[in-house]
Design a protein around this motif. Structure first.
Motif, PDB file in Angstrom:
ATOM      1  N   SER A 106      -0.802  13.924  -0.261  1.00  0.00           N
ATOM      2  CA  SER A 106      -1.848  13.062  -0.798  1.00  0.00           C
ATOM      3  C   SER A 106      -1.835  11.735  -0.054  1.00  0.00           C
ATOM      4  CB  SER A 106      -1.608  12.824  -2.300  1.00  0.00           C
ATOM      5  OG  SER A 106      -2.632  12.043  -2.867  1.00  0.00           O
ATOM      6  N   PRO A 107      -2.998  11.129   0.180  1.00  0.00           N
ATOM      7  CA  PRO A 107      -3.032   9.851   0.896  1.00  0.00           C
ATOM      8  C   PRO A 107      -2.354   8.724   0.112  1.00  0.00           C
ATOM      9  CG  PRO A 107      -5.226  10.833   0.757  1.00  0.00           C
ATOM     10  CD  PRO A 107      -4.347  11.599  -0.175  1.00  0.00           C
ATOM     11  N   TYR A 108      -1.675   7.848   0.853  1.00  0.00           N
ATOM     12  CA  TYR A 108      -1.146   6.622   0.253  1.00  0.00           C
ATOM     13  C   TYR A 108      -2.312   5.671   0.024  1.00  0.00           C
ATOM     14  CZ  TYR A 108       0.813   1.937   0.058  1.00  0.00           C
ATOM     15  OH  TYR A 108       1.094   0.646  -0.302  1.00  0.00           O
ATOM     16  N   ILE A 248      -5.597  19.002   0.852  1.00  0.00           N
ATOM     17  CA  ILE A 248      -5.265  17.604   0.563  1.00  0.00           C
ATOM     18  C   ILE A 248      -6.427  16.966  -0.191  1.00  0.00           C
ATOM     19  CG2 ILE A 248      -4.705  15.364   1.598  1.00  0.00           C
ATOM     20  CD1 ILE A 248      -3.707  16.985   4.075  1.00  0.00           C
ATOM     21  N   PRO A 249      -6.185  16.267  -1.294  1.00  0.00           N
ATOM     22  CA  PRO A 249      -7.282  15.652  -2.062  1.00  0.00           C
ATOM     23  C   PRO A 249      -7.884  14.440  -1.370  1.00  0.00           C
ATOM     24  CG  PRO A 249      -5.170  14.972  -2.967  1.00  0.00           C
ATOM     25  CD  PRO A 249      -4.867  15.997  -1.901  1.00  0.00           C
ATOM     26  N   TRP A 250      -9.143  14.178  -1.700  1.00  0.00           N
ATOM     27  CA  TRP A 250      -9.846  13.016  -1.155  1.00  0.00           C
ATOM     28  C   TRP A 250     -10.979  12.646  -2.100  1.00  0.00           C
ATOM     29  CZ3 TRP A 250      -8.577   9.580   2.352  1.00  0.00           C
ATOM     30  CH2 TRP A 250      -9.552   8.703   2.851  1.00  0.00           C
ATOM     31  N   ASP A 251     -11.202  11.342  -2.299  1.00  0.00           N
ATOM     32  CA  ASP A 251     -12.338  10.827  -3.079  1.00  0.00           C
ATOM     33  C   ASP A 251     -12.243  11.251  -4.545  1.00  0.00           C
ATOM     34  OD1 ASP A 251     -14.622   9.486  -3.692  1.00  0.00           O
ATOM     35  OD2 ASP A 251     -15.987  10.800  -2.607  1.00  0.00           O
ATOM     36  N   TYR A 252     -11.373  10.587  -5.292  1.00  0.00           N
ATOM     37  CA  TYR A 252     -11.078  10.978  -6.672  1.00  0.00           C
ATOM     38  C   TYR A 252     -11.378   9.880  -7.679  1.00  0.00           C
ATOM     39  CZ  TYR A 252      -9.407  15.699  -6.276  1.00  0.00           C
ATOM     40  OH  TYR A 252      -9.362  17.062  -6.120  1.00  0.00           O
ATOM     41  N   ASP A 253     -12.444   9.094  -7.436  1.00  0.00           N
ATOM     42  CA  ASP A 253     -12.826   8.075  -8.416  1.00  0.00           C
ATOM     43  C   ASP A 253     -13.553   8.695  -9.609  1.00  0.00           C
ATOM     44  OD1 ASP A 253     -14.854   8.630  -6.512  1.00  0.00           O
ATOM     45  OD2 ASP A 253     -15.988   6.889  -7.172  1.00  0.00           O
TER      46      ASP A 253
END
Length: 363
Positions: A106-108, A248-253
């Motif tokens: 997951s991104p930092y 990998i996850p991205w954009d989770y607002d």
């Protein structure tokens, strides 16, 4: 990380002519030169707007590419997300941290205060780019990275957008890192997902996909309830040693009880089985359903609880709150910001009840 319980201030300077050019066409992908002052260092950078529908918002999101030097703290690119539609400003980071805690890549990310040409632009979420530096930083084997750029990244041979047969197996994806030869591996993955006979699927799909890791990611999507998570909002990394793809996850607002417009999303909106062709084929296998069910239950017993999440939510809220009062786009909505931790905790409780009531569907 924030130092001394304070957000770091990023000072961005764009020449007025270049800023005018940037604003003249919000959809232009050509960056403009700028200077970024961070941690007492002055860096030459390139700047452009990022995102799709979020470019229309008053508070813009940015992509910063380091030019001189070409890297800063090991990164060539960072993303500054305005989190404009999330009244808590917390959901994206909360999700990235949650994915890491349940065993996913997951991104930092960290909250910062952005200043543009001497004017406070407000609280932003600085997000690590998923690229070759992402791989290097984690000491992972080298491998290609593909971004899911639209709804056609649904692991199907049929377009999610026009319901027609896809003209390319790569439709919906953009190669972020790697070579043209790596495209063949992505094509093979999509082809195999759709053509392996049912009797052979359990045995063959692990040759192309890290199945357990996919279920850890899937559990994260289901628990945080990201409606777009199954056909968008992710990246694929192909581990060159295992030869398996990982997600990998991205954009989770738009998670933890809010949708993409910041409106309340009821806890039963995303079913426990999720969406997309790959998920459906995996859950068609009894042993895979068992793996997924056990992972989901374990996470609901440990990380996805109010007892575990509330201290993290409240700590993040307290860290960011003084800076929300400086945010010209958010300071008038401080009352809403203050009730969001409670709303997120209520969502955790109601979402868990719904999912536990749906576990029989995985038997």
């Amino acid at each position: 990380m924030a130092e001394n319980n304070k957000l770091e201030t990023l000072q961005l300077y764009i020449h007025p002519n270049n800023l005018r050019e940037l604003k003249s066409d919000i959809w232009c992908e050509d960056p403009v030169p700028a200077q970024l002052k961070i941690s007492g260092k002055k860096l030459e950078v390139d700047v452009n707007y990022r995102g799709s529908h979020i470019r229309n918002y008053r508070k813009k999101s940015y992509e910063i590419s380091f030019f001189k030097p070409t890297k800063y703290k090991g990164s060539k690119i960072i993303h500054l997300n305005a989190e404009y539609r999330d009244p808590s400003l917390l959901r994206n980071k909360l999700s990235f941290d949650f994915f890491s805690e349940i065993g996913n890549l997951s991104p930092y990310s960290r909250h910062v205060l952005l200043n543009l040409n001497g004017k406070t632009e407000g609280v932003y979420l600085e997000i690590e780019s998923v690229d070759e530096q992402f791989i290097e930083r984690r000491k992972l084997p080298n491998g290609a990275i593909f971004y899911a750029v639209d709804g056609d990244a649904n692991f199907s041979l049929i377009s999610d957008l026009d319901k027609e047969t896809k003209k390319s197996l790569e439709l919906g994806y953009e190669r972020k890192y790697g070579t043209a030869n790596d495209d063949i591996f992505l094509q093979e993955l999509i082809f195999k997902i759709n053509t392996i006979p049912r009797a052979d699927f359990e045995k063959e799909i692990p040759n192309y996909l890290n199945v357990e890791q996919y279920f850890r990611w899937m559990a994260g999507v289901i628990l945080t309830q990201n409606y777009d998570g199954f056909v968008h909002n992710y990246s694929l990394y192909r581990n060159s040693v295992t030869r398996q793809f990982e997600i990998i996850p991205w954009d989770y607002d738009a998670t933890w009880g809010r949708d993409v417009n910041g409106k309340v999303m009821e806890e039963n909106y995303v079913p426990i089985q999720g969406y997309n062709t790959l998920t459906a084929r995996l859950l068609d296998v009894a042993n895979f359903r068992k793996i997924y069910k056990e992972l989901l239950c374990k996470i609901m017993d440990h990380q996805f609880t109010v007892e575990y999440m509330q201290p993290k939510i409240e700590s993040m809220h307290q860290l960011v709150r003084p800076y929300v009062l400086l945010d010209p786009y958010k300071k008038e909505k401080i009352d809403q910001f203050d009730i969001e931790p409670s709303n997120i905790c209520s969502f955790i409780e109601s979402r868990k009840r719904f999912l536990k009531g749906s576990l029989y569907k995985l038997d």
